[in-house]
Design an enzyme around this catalytic site. Structure first.
Site, PDB file in Angstrom:
ATOM      1  N   THR A   1       0.852  -1.196   0.000  1.00  0.00           N
ATOM      2  CA  THR A   1       0.000   0.000   0.000  1.00  0.00           C
ATOM      3  C   THR A   1       0.886   1.243   0.000  1.00  0.00           C
ATOM      4  O   THR A   1       2.091   1.153   0.278  1.00  0.00           O
ATOM      5  CB  THR A   1      -0.909   0.029   1.238  1.00  0.00           C
ATOM      6  OG1 THR A   1      -0.068   0.030   2.402  1.00  0.00           O
ATOM      7  CG2 THR A   1      -1.834  -1.169   1.285  1.00  0.00           C
TER       8      THR A   1
ATOM      9  N   GLU B   1      -5.790  -3.181  -1.824  1.00  0.00           N
ATOM     10  CA  GLU B   1      -6.377  -4.369  -1.203  1.00  0.00           C
ATOM     11  C   GLU B   1      -7.421  -5.054  -2.084  1.00  0.00           C
ATOM     12  O   GLU B   1      -7.801  -6.195  -1.851  1.00  0.00           O
ATOM     13  CB  GLU B   1      -7.047  -3.975   0.131  1.00  0.00           C
ATOM     14  CG  GLU B   1      -6.078  -3.593   1.239  1.00  0.00           C
ATOM     15  CD  GLU B   1      -5.632  -2.127   1.200  1.00  0.00           C
ATOM     16  OE1 GLU B   1      -5.717  -1.493   0.126  1.00  0.00           O
ATOM     17  OE2 GLU B   1      -5.192  -1.634   2.247  1.00  0.00           O
TER      18      GLU B   1
ATOM     19  N   LYS C   1     -15.364  15.556  11.501  1.00  0.00           N
ATOM     20  CA  LYS C   1     -16.552  15.397  12.332  1.00  0.00           C
ATOM     21  C   LYS C   1     -16.745  16.681  13.120  1.00  0.00           C
ATOM     22  O   LYS C   1     -15.991  16.982  14.037  1.00  0.00           O
ATOM     23  CB  LYS C   1     -16.429  14.184  13.248  1.00  0.00           C
ATOM     24  CG  LYS C   1     -17.772  13.585  13.547  1.00  0.00           C
ATOM     25  CD  LYS C   1     -17.677  12.127  13.942  1.00  0.00           C
ATOM     26  CE  LYS C   1     -19.029  11.466  13.739  1.00  0.00           C
ATOM     27  NZ  LYS C   1     -19.114  10.138  14.273  1.00  0.00           N
TER      28      LYS C   1
ATOM     29  N   TRP D   1     -20.739  14.483  10.264  1.00  0.00           N
ATOM     30  CA  TRP D   1     -19.707  14.441   9.235  1.00  0.00           C
ATOM     31  C   TRP D   1     -19.915  15.527   8.183  1.00  0.00           C
ATOM     32  O   TRP D   1     -21.022  15.698   7.661  1.00  0.00           O
ATOM     33  CB  TRP D   1     -19.719  13.082   8.530  1.00  0.00           C
ATOM     34  CG  TRP D   1     -18.890  12.063   9.243  1.00  0.00           C
ATOM     35  CD1 TRP D   1     -17.748  12.290   9.962  1.00  0.00           C
ATOM     36  CD2 TRP D   1     -19.124  10.664   9.308  1.00  0.00           C
ATOM     37  NE1 TRP D   1     -17.263  11.117  10.461  1.00  0.00           N
ATOM     38  CE2 TRP D   1     -18.088  10.097  10.082  1.00  0.00           C
ATOM     39  CE3 TRP D   1     -20.106   9.824   8.792  1.00  0.00           C
ATOM     40  CZ2 TRP D   1     -18.002   8.738  10.349  1.00  0.00           C
ATOM     41  CZ3 TRP D   1     -20.018   8.474   9.054  1.00  0.00           C
ATOM     42  CH2 TRP D   1     -18.973   7.938   9.832  1.00  0.00           C
TER      43      TRP D   1
END
Ligand code: ADP
Length: 549
Positions: free
Chosen positions: A187, A332, A440, A445
């Site tokens: 990654t 992934e 947040k 959000w």
């Protein structure tokens, strides 16, 4: 009842035989390390890949040995894509733009025993070689090393062509269990140390096949594909394997993804289809505008993803006659998991549905499943409104990371993607944020991707990043870092006024900064961690200056 079907393993050896025997006339066009045009047929490619695998075997690299690469998108790198896994070894494509410490980390974890390195990355190799005691062979692409340089290295060195000359162009490789690792990718490491994902022969095959389906990229033997993607980024998004499978001609960008070089490749190879992150295409657009070019030859479709694709970019390419398809995926999930192909029924759908589908990241390709859950794991409805973490599963989604026993990233066998968004009743996924970038504010959000899109729609704005900043009252508030278009001007007040009619009032950023360019990761994606750090340093500096006054 057991079926009567044969059970032959899927994987790179099968692909290699198909490439040689059926797709042999298809071709790879590329620029070599010296930017000279170079062409190989797939048959030549497969024969050279065979020699590579055979030479590695003769040199005692056993089944399962890991061979690293530090190289651009050169034909030799593509040969390694085939020859290393087809001969039952594992290819580990390393991102050369990582810090030396990170490269040592990934090469140690992967247990690289040899490395194929092009001329442009030899400097990087020198930085790491003495820290990799298990490495016993350096293979140089672009010519042998001068004797004194080779003598200074702790491992044996050989020129790539000399290595190939030691092998046989054999295609009758041993049968490999399709669940064995073919390719190892790490990654990006934007949130910590890079994590290793091992793509199996089976997953490589199935993902390549999915890219060839019409609801994905629809690659076929009449296509010419330009993967404007580094070969170390998520297995080149699986594009090289898909092109080899389909017999689609390949235009390989070599070591450079710079706009002038890409345009030269487009002119030379006339690709019909291309893929890459938004930055690549916005750089190319700026270059085209500077050159007053209004066409891209045969190019009709660009698959764009890896980061939010601005609507302005999609519109600008539409004006050039190129359809830009947004795609979503991650290391992934073996890259493209969802793609924004337009279904036939959309024409008769209501306007709200049309708008939602047009802005969405797309729908998962057949074979993968997606669902949405809150961060506690409770499943949420796929109603296009409930925001939660997207979870995904399927035969080309990882269930773990190399050398890690921790399974916090899984929920009942589904991969927690770390992406926040909604899924609607028709399966369209719309991302709002990454969990780690989410803002947040007072418990609610604020979707940074939607806020960025609204700011970017201002004519004076070239690019923008919105990040979470600490706030004593609301815990977090959005801050915006803006890159203005050349020659344009806009104040924070003007930008805030622009937003008032476009987003909820409580989303409006209080803090604004103007910069010449946004920090990018090695693969050209916006690096929000560094943007946030930059904003925090500016706030600290302003507070210190205020105290001193
Ligand atoms: P890194 O973690 O270095 O970015 P990846 O290349 O695997 O590594 O990035 C995957 C992530 O990129 C996804 O989880 C998602 O957050 C983001 N991404 C990919 N495609 C899109 C898209 N079309 N829109 C928004 N974000 C995207």
């Amino acid at each position: 009842m057991k079926s009567t079907m044969q059970d032959s393993p899927l994987g790179v050896p099968l692909l290699m035989r198909h490439v040689a025997r059926v797709n042999g006339r298809s071709r790879v066009g590329a620029f070599d390390a010296q930017r000279q045009p170079i062409t190989r047929t797939f048959a030549e490619l497969a024969a050279r890949a065979g020699r590579l695998g055979s030479a590695l075997e003769q040199r005692g690299f056993g089944s399962g040995a890991v061979i690293g690469t530090l190289a651009g998108a050169l034909p030799e790198h593509l040969e390694a894509y085939l020859g290393v896994p087809a001969s039952a070894r594992v290819l580990h494509t390393i991102n050369p733009r990582m810090h030396a410490d990170q490269i040592v980390h990934v090469a140690t974890l992967a247990d690289d025993e040899a490395m194929i390195v092009d001329a442009g990355n030899l400097g990087k190799f020198h930085e790491i070689a003495s820290r990799l005691p298990r490495l016993r062979l350096l293979v140089t692409v672009g010519g042998p090393l001068p004797g004194d340089l080779a003598a200074s290295l702790p491992c044996e060195t050989i020129d790539y062509e000399a290595l190939l000359a030691q092998g046989e162009p054999r295609l009758d490789w041993p049968i490999i269990d399709e669940h064995e690792t073919a390719i190892l990718c790490f990654t990006g490491g934007t949130t910590g140390l890079p994590k290793g994902v091992g793509y199996s022969h089976r997953s490589v095959w199935l993902q390549a096949m999915s890219l060839c389906t019409a609801n994905s990229l629809g690659l076929g033997s009449a296509s010419r594909l330009l993967p404007a993607v580094p070969l170390y980024h998520v297995n080149g998004w699986g594009l090289p394997f898909a092109a080899l499978m389909a017999g689609a001609d390949l235009a390989l960008p070599g070591a450079s993804l710079q706009a002038p070089d890409l345009l030269a490749l487009i002119d030379a190879e006339a690709p019909t289809l291309a893929a890459g992150v938004p930055t690549i295409w916005s750089d190319l657009l700026a270059h085209l505008r500077a050159m007053q070019r209004t066409h891209l030859g045969a190019l009709t479709t660009i698959a764009c993803g890896g980061a939010q694709v601005p609507q302005s970019l999609i519109d600008a390419y539409a004006a050039l006659g190129v359809r830009m398809l947004q795609a979503w995926g991650m290391t992934e999930t073996s890259s493209m998991s969802a793609i924004s192909q337009t279904p036939g029924w959309i024409a008769s759908a209501d306007r709200a549905t049309q708008a939602r589908c047009a802005a969405a990241q797309g729908r998962v390709v057949c074979g993968l499943e997606a669902r949405v859950a809150d961060l506690g794991g409770t499943l949420l409805p796929c109603d296009g409104a409930s925001v939660g973490e997207i979870q995904i599963r399927g035969p080309w989604v990882t269930h773990g990371y190399l050398g890690q026993d921790d399974h916090a990233h899984l929920h009942d066998g589904w991969l927690r993607t770390g992406d926040l968004g909604t899924i609607d009743a028709d399966g369209f996924i719309s991302l709002t944020d990454r969990v780690k970038d989410a803002i947040k504010s007072g418990g609610e959000w604020i979707p940074s991707l939607a806020l960025e899109e609204a700011i970017r729609s201002h004519p004076a704005v070239l690019d923008v990043a919105v990040v979470a900043l600490p706030d004593p009252r609301w815990q977090e508030r959005p801050g915006a870092v803006v890159v203005l278009a050349p020659g344009a001007g806009a104040t924070p007040d003007e930008l805030a006024q622009w937003l008032v009619t476009r987003v909820a009032k409580w989303w409006l950023p209080e803090r604004w900064a103007f910069v010449d360019a946004l920090p990018r990761t090695a693969v050209g994606k916006m690096d929000k961690k560094r943007v946030r750090q930059m904003m925090l340093e500016r706030i600290d500096a302003a507070a210190t200056a205020a105290e001193q006054c």
